[in-house]
Design an enzyme around this catalytic site. Structure first.
Site, mmCIF file in Angstrom:
data_model
loop_
_atom_site.group_PDB
_atom_site.id
_atom_site.type_symbol
_atom_site.label_atom_id
_atom_site.label_comp_id
_atom_site.label_asym_id
_atom_site.label_seq_id
_atom_site.Cartn_x
_atom_site.Cartn_y
_atom_site.Cartn_z
ATOM 1 C CE LYS A 152 96.934 -8.656 -8.867
ATOM 2 N NZ LYS A 152 97.714 -7.895 -9.819
ATOM 3 N NE ARG B 210 96.675 -1.452 -17.542
ATOM 4 C CZ ARG B 210 96.218 -2.030 -16.452
ATOM 5 N NH1 ARG B 210 96.893 -3.012 -15.895
ATOM 6 N NH2 ARG B 210 95.084 -1.628 -15.905
ATOM 7 N NE ARG C 280 87.688 3.223 -18.748
ATOM 8 C CZ ARG C 280 88.455 2.225 -18.352
ATOM 9 N NH1 ARG C 280 88.170 0.979 -18.748
ATOM 10 N NH2 ARG C 280 89.485 2.431 -17.565
#
Ligand code: MV4
Length: 445
Positions: A116, A292, A336
Site C-alpha cells: 500500500k 479483480r 448482500r
C-alpha cells in the site's frame, strides 16, 4: 477466443462467470472441494474436477491442484473470480509459466498495488490525490511524532501489507502514538509477515466511493463511473449503489480522470477498481486499487448495460476496448444477503435451507447459488445471495428493493434480509445522508 475456461472459485461468482461463458460459446470447467459436491456451479459447468478437502487452503487456494485440473481438462484460461487467488501474484505468474491465461492482472500489476505504501507513492507520481502523511514507511516513533505534528492529529497508522482494516490504528494525540505504533507493527507482522507501517492524516467520517475502470492490452483505458460502498460494518460491505447520492457530474469527471491516470501508470490490463475516500468537502483521495472483479460489480452492469465478466474475457483474449467512458443511465442498489444472525453479533448461520423463494419482476436481479435443500457449508464466506434492483430514480430503486426484500424467503438459516429491510426504511439512508460511520450508530430493531 478461449475454447475452455476453468473457474477457480465457488458460489455465486462461479455461477456468474459460467453464465457469461455459456453466452460466449466458451466451455467451462468447475472446480470444487468435497464440501461443495452439491453446489450449482458444479452442475452448471460443462466439466467439474474435485480439487481437495473443505479447507480453502487445501482446495480453492491449492495452486498445484488448480493447475493440474486446468491441464487435464485442457483449459486455456483460468478465471479466479474474487477472493481466493484473484489477487495472488504467484498464482498469476504460475498460470503464465504454464501457458494458461490468467483472467486478471499480471504479477507485476498485482505486486505494484499489493504494497500500500508503494501503491500510494506510484499514485502520487501519477498525479492522483493522496492523503497527506509519511513518505513511504515510518522508521520509528520519533519520526511518527514529527510527521503527526506537521499534518495535525488525528492521524492513522496503516500496515503497508494490509487492507480491510487489519493493522490500522487511529491516533488522537501524541500520548497514544507509541502504543499505537507498537501494536500496529505487532498485528501487521503476525497477520501479513510484514510489519511495515505508514502514516496518514485521519479523515473523519468519509464516504467510500470507488471507480470501475477497464484497460486493454494496447494501453487504452476507460472509466465506468462510481459505486458508493459506504454502508459497511467492520469492513464488510453490506449495501452498494450507483450513482452515489453524494456524486456531482464535476466530481465524477475528476474522480474518473484520476482513476484512469491510476490505471495508465501501471499499464493496467483488465477490469479493476480504484477506491477513494471522499470527505465532506468533496475532496477525494486514493485509498487502494483492486485488480479483480468485485462482489458489487452488478450495480455497474445494471446502470451502464454492460457485462463486466464478458469484458474481462474479451480483454484477456486481446480484443481492444472502445475507450469511451460510461455514465450511469439509471440507479441500482445491491444488498448482500449473508447467512448470519443479526441479533447475535452477525454470527455465521450455516446449515440446510429448507424453503426458499427468490424475488423477481421488473428491474430485479438475484445473483445466487442457493436453492431449497442446499446446505450452506461452514467453511467459506457467509454471503449466499446478492439482490440487485435498478430503476429510473433512487427513490424508485429503494421502493423496488423493499418490495423485492419482502418477497425473498429463506428458511432454515438466519439471514441479513431483516437488516436490509430496516436500512431501506432509515431516514438518513433514504436521503442519501450517510458515511462509512453509518452502521456504527444504526440500531437494529
Ligand atoms: C482511512 C480512513 C480515514 N482516514 N484512512 C479502512 C480500510 C482500509 N482499506 C482503509 N480504511 C480507512 N482508511 C484515512 N487516512 C478510514 C478508513 C475506514 C474505512 C474506509 C472505507 C470504508 C469503510 C471504512 C471504515 C472504517 C475506516
Amino acid at each position: 477466443m478461449f475454447k475452455k475456461i476453468l473457474i477457480a472459485n465457488r458460489g455465486e461468482i462461479a455461477l456468474r462467470i459460467i453464465r457469461t461463458c455459456r453466452e460466449m460459446g466458451i466451455q467451462t470447467v468447475a472446480v470444487f472441494s468435497t464440501a461443495d459436491r452439491d453446489s450449482l456451479h458444479v452442475r452448471f459447468a460443462d466439466e467439474a474436477v474435485c480439487i481437495g478437502p473443505p479447507a480453502s487452503k487445501d482446495s480453492y487456494l491449492n495452486m498445484p491442484a488448480l493447475l493440474s485440473a486446468a491441464e487435464v481438462t485442457n483449459a486455456d484460461a483460468i478465471h479466479p473470480g474474487y477472493g481466493f487467488l484473484s489477487e495472488n501474484a504467484k498464482f498469476s505468474a504460475l498460470c503464465r509459466d504454464h501457458g494458461i491465461k490468467f483472467i486478471g492482472a499480471t504479477p507485476e500489476q498485482i505486486d505494484s498495488m499489493g504494497d500500500k505504501a508503494n501503491a500510494k507513492d506510484t499514485m502520487k507520481r501519477a498525479g492522483v490525490p493522496t492523503i497527506p502523511g509519511s513518505d513511504g514507511l515510518l522508521d520509528g516513533v520519533d519520526q511518527g511524532k514529527k510527521i503527526a505534528k506537521k499534518i495535525g492529529y488525528p492521524v492513522i497508522m496503516k500496515a503497508t501489507a494490509g487492507g480491510g482494516g487489519r493493522g490500522m490504528r487511529i491516533v488522537w494525540d501524541e500520548s497514544e502514538l507509541e502504543n499505537a505504533w507498537n501494536s500496529a507493527r505487532q498485528e501487521a507482522g503476525a497477520a501479513f509477515g510484514n510489519d511495515g507501517i505508514y502514516m496518514e492524516k485521519y479523515i473523519e467520517e468519509p464516504r467510500h466511493i470507488e471507480i470501475q475502470i477497464a484497460g486493454d492490452q494496447y494501453g487504452k483505458v476507460c472509466h465506468l463511473s462510481e459505486r458508493d460502498c459506504s454502508i459497511q460494518r467492520r469492513h464488510q460491505k453490506l449495501i452498494e449503489e450507483t450513482p452515489s447520492p453524494f456524486m456531482t457530474p464535476e466530481l465524477r469527471d475528476k474522480m474518473g480522470a484520476a482513476a484512469k491516470a491510476a490505471a495508465e501508470i501501471i499499464k493496467y490490463e483488465g477490469v479493476g477498481t480504484v477506491e477513494f475516500l471522499v470527505d465532506k468537502h468533496r475532496n477525494f483521495y486514493f485509498m487502494e486499487m483492486n485488480t479483480r472483479i468485485q462482489v458489487e460489480h452488478p450495480v455497474t452492469e445494471e446502470v451502464i448495460n454492460y457485462d463486466l465478466v464478458k469484458e474481462q474475457i474479451l480483454i484477456a483474449a486481446g480484443v481492444p476496448i472502445s475507450g469511451k467512458d460510461y455514465l450511469p443511465t439509471k440507479c441500482a442498489i445491491e444488498c448482500r444477503v449473508n447467512a448470519e444472525d443479526i441479533y447475535n453479533n452477525f454470527r455465521p448461520s450455516p446449515g440446510k435451507i429448507t424453503t426458499m423463494h427468490k424475488p423477481g419482476g421488473h428491474g430485479t436481479r438475484v445473483d445466487s447459488h442457493i436453492y431449497a435443500g442446499y446446505s450452506i457449508p461452514p467453511y467459506y464466506d457467509s454471503m449466499i445471495a446478492k439482490l440487485i434492483v435498478s430503476a429510473q430514480t433512487r427513490e424508485e430503486a429503494i421502493v423496488k428493493m423493499e418490495r423485492a426484500l419482502s418477497e425473498f424467503v429463506i428458511e432454515g438459516v438466519k439471514t441479513t434480509i431483516p437488516l436490509h429491510r430496516q436500512i431501506m426504511r432509515n431516514e438518513d439512508f433514504r436521503k442519501g445522508n450517510f458515511t462509512t460511520a453509518f452502521m456504527n450508530t444504526f440500531e437494529i430493531e
